[in-house]
Design a protein around this motif. Structure first.
Motif, PDB file in Angstrom:
ATOM      1  N   ALA A  72       0.739  -1.179   0.074  1.00  0.00           N
ATOM      2  CA  ALA A  72       0.038  -0.133  -0.128  1.00  0.00           C
ATOM      3  C   ALA A  72       0.822   1.217   0.180  1.00  0.00           C
ATOM      4  CB  ALA A  72      -0.838   0.006   1.180  1.00  0.00           C
ATOM      5  N   GLN A  73       2.107   1.296   0.216  1.00  0.00           N
ATOM      6  CA  GLN A  73       2.933   2.217   0.695  1.00  0.00           C
ATOM      7  C   GLN A  73       3.840   2.451  -0.837  1.00  0.00           C
ATOM      8  OE1 GLN A  73       5.154   2.625   4.205  1.00  0.00           O
ATOM      9  NE2 GLN A  73       4.199   0.711   5.022  1.00  0.00           N
ATOM     10  N   LEU A  74       3.487   1.768  -1.943  1.00  0.00           N
ATOM     11  CA  LEU A  74       4.275   1.759  -3.082  1.00  0.00           C
ATOM     12  C   LEU A  74       3.139   1.895  -4.226  1.00  0.00           C
ATOM     13  CD1 LEU A  74       6.845  -1.001  -2.662  1.00  0.00           C
ATOM     14  CD2 LEU A  74       7.228   1.272  -2.206  1.00  0.00           C
ATOM     15  N   PRO A  75       2.707   3.241  -4.424  1.00  0.00           N
ATOM     16  CA  PRO A  75       1.739   3.440  -5.329  1.00  0.00           C
ATOM     17  C   PRO A  75       2.238   3.111  -6.773  1.00  0.00           C
ATOM     18  CG  PRO A  75       2.382   5.266  -4.366  1.00  0.00           C
ATOM     19  CD  PRO A  75       2.983   4.446  -3.629  1.00  0.00           C
ATOM     20  N   GLY A  76       1.413   3.049  -7.839  1.00  0.00           N
ATOM     21  CA  GLY A  76       1.908   2.917  -9.113  1.00  0.00           C
ATOM     22  C   GLY A  76       2.705   4.122  -9.697  1.00  0.00           C
ATOM     23  N   ARG A  77       2.664   5.264  -9.294  1.00  0.00           N
ATOM     24  CA  ARG A  77       3.549   6.269  -9.767  1.00  0.00           C
ATOM     25  C   ARG A  77       5.006   6.146  -9.387  1.00  0.00           C
ATOM     26  NH1 ARG A  77       4.481   9.372  -5.594  1.00  0.00           N
ATOM     27  NH2 ARG A  77       3.048   9.226  -3.513  1.00  0.00           N
ATOM     28  N   LEU A  78       5.192   5.399  -8.332  1.00  0.00           N
ATOM     29  CA  LEU A  78       6.785   5.060  -7.847  1.00  0.00           C
ATOM     30  C   LEU A  78       7.238   4.064  -8.786  1.00  0.00           C
ATOM     31  CD1 LEU A  78       6.522   4.853  -3.848  1.00  0.00           C
ATOM     32  CD2 LEU A  78       7.348   6.754  -5.624  1.00  0.00           C
ATOM     33  N   PRO A  80       7.915   3.341 -12.122  1.00  0.00           N
ATOM     34  CA  PRO A  80       8.895   3.861 -13.154  1.00  0.00           C
ATOM     35  C   PRO A  80      10.372   4.192 -12.329  1.00  0.00           C
ATOM     36  CG  PRO A  80       6.888   4.895 -13.414  1.00  0.00           C
ATOM     37  CD  PRO A  80       6.670   4.068 -12.192  1.00  0.00           C
ATOM     38  N   ARG A  81      10.184   4.793 -11.493  1.00  0.00           N
ATOM     39  CA  ARG A  81      11.309   5.327 -10.576  1.00  0.00           C
ATOM     40  C   ARG A  81      12.239   3.748  -9.953  1.00  0.00           C
ATOM     41  NH1 ARG A  81      11.276  10.757  -7.287  1.00  0.00           N
ATOM     42  NH2 ARG A  81      11.117  12.460  -9.163  1.00  0.00           N
ATOM     43  N   LEU A  82      11.471   3.072  -9.579  1.00  0.00           N
ATOM     44  CA  LEU A  82      11.736   1.756  -9.097  1.00  0.00           C
ATOM     45  C   LEU A  82      12.283   0.926  -9.996  1.00  0.00           C
ATOM     46  CD1 LEU A  82       8.819   0.908  -6.577  1.00  0.00           C
ATOM     47  CD2 LEU A  82      11.290   1.124  -5.896  1.00  0.00           C
ATOM     48  N   ALA A  83      12.035   0.957 -11.248  1.00  0.00           N
ATOM     49  CA  ALA A  83      12.466   0.460 -12.372  1.00  0.00           C
ATOM     50  C   ALA A  83      13.941   0.935 -12.906  1.00  0.00           C
ATOM     51  CB  ALA A  83      11.570   0.314 -13.468  1.00  0.00           C
ATOM     52  N   ARG A 183      16.753   9.780  -1.849  1.00  0.00           N
ATOM     53  CA  ARG A 183      16.120  10.897  -2.463  1.00  0.00           C
ATOM     54  C   ARG A 183      14.710  10.392  -2.876  1.00  0.00           C
ATOM     55  NH1 ARG A 183      21.592  12.322  -2.486  1.00  0.00           N
ATOM     56  NH2 ARG A 183      21.918  14.194  -2.001  1.00  0.00           N
ATOM     57  N   TRP A 184      14.603   9.390  -3.486  1.00  0.00           N
ATOM     58  CA  TRP A 184      13.349   9.124  -4.083  1.00  0.00           C
ATOM     59  C   TRP A 184      12.436   8.372  -3.385  1.00  0.00           C
ATOM     60  CZ3 TRP A 184      14.923   7.357  -9.675  1.00  0.00           C
ATOM     61  CH2 TRP A 184      15.353   8.566 -10.363  1.00  0.00           C
TER      62      TRP A 184
END
Length: 302
Positions: A72-78, A80-83, A183-184
């Protein structure tokens, strides 16, 4: 980065903490040092891309429960940065180290890996406006000299120079990742972030692994090493490292860096018969000495 609830209570009795932390540092350095041994055994049979896929997949599998609990703390918008972090901090450097393991003794990758601490400071200076004290500049120069000495070794393997360069590039990418993650993803559970990046890395590496999957049968030793580098040296080690950071702080936990090359050389010498050459010994002393110098005091910010 804000710390999540500790995996091990910091309220342990003082006498327990006195012996537990050194023991965990020794165990973690041994497991991380063994990763270069495992790659040295598995990479010649699997090739770099398939081995990296197995490493990422098994590592993600071990840490998946942490990711599931924090989903629940990792929404879809994150994602691309995770990738992107997955490519920079795992998929590409893992591939470089796996390739280096096909070319040179296991200790070469482990020694260059220690440069990640120095590259973290250099990336912070180049891209995030953080100043480097003169002492840290000296440490960087000393570390680079160590890489040059290592690359000059003509007795430890047939392709030391390119392997040392690959390891140094991987360490640089680790330095980039070390600056991006806080930072992210500040405030997110770090083990869940690690699990997410390993999962993304496995998906990114999958097409390359399929394209280069070995056609010849792979030995049991290579399979065992591939599983071990994923389960132990990636999944379990990440969880152990973050637990150490939560309990004793990053400054103390990062001292594991000093032990990993020594453990890697010891594993390779005892199990593979790989000798520690003089250039490797001098390079190890220079790089670890530079890391020790760089860790004296915090970076000054502009």
């Amino acid at each position: 980065m804000k710390n999540p609830p500790p995996l091990l209570s910091p309220g342990l009795p003082l006498e327990t903490r006195a012996w537990l932390t050194p023991l965990e540092l020794l165990l973690l350095s041994s497991v991380w040092g063994a990763s270069f041994l495992f790659q040295r055994v598995a990479a010649p049979e699997f090739g770099a891309a398939p081995l990296v896929e197995l490493r990422l997949a098994f590592g993600a599998l071990v840490l998946f429960p942490f990711l599931w609990l924090a989903r629940a703390q990792l929404p879809g918008r994150l994602w691309p940065r995770l990738a992107l972090v997955a490519a920079i901090n795992s998929a590409i450097p893992f591939t470089l180290f796996a390739w280096a393991a096909q070319q040179a003794p296991a200790g070469v990758g482990a020694i260059t890996n220690a440069m990640a601490v120095l590259f973290t400071a250099l990336v912070a200076f180049l891209f995030f406006r953080e100043r480097i004290a003169p002492r840290k500049w000296f440490a960087l120069v000393l570390g680079f000299i160590g890489v040059v000495v290592l690359a000059s070794d003509k007795t430890g393997g047939g392709n030391i120079g390119p392997a040392a360069a690959a390891g140094a590039l991987a360490a640089f990418l680790y330095g980039v990742g070390a600056n991006l993650v806080p930072r992210w993803f500040a405030g997110l559970p770090p083990v869940a972030v690690a699990a997410a990046t390993l999962l993304c890395g496995a998906l990114l590496a999958l097409p390359f692994a399929v394209a280069h999957w070995p056609v010849a049968p792979v030995s049991g030793a290579a399979w065992g090493s591939a599983i071990a580098v994923g389960v132990l040296s990636t999944g379990w080690a990440y969880a152990m490292y973050y637990r150490l950071i939560q309990r004793v702080g990053a400054a103390r936990a990062v001292t594991v860096t000093y032990l990993v090359p020594l453990m890697a050389v010891a594993w390779a010498w005892s199990l593979l018969g790989e000798a520690l050459t003089w250039p490797m010994a001098v390079a190890c002393a220079l790089i670890l000495g530079s890391v020790a110098v760089s860790q004296r005091g915090p970076l000054a910010k502009a």
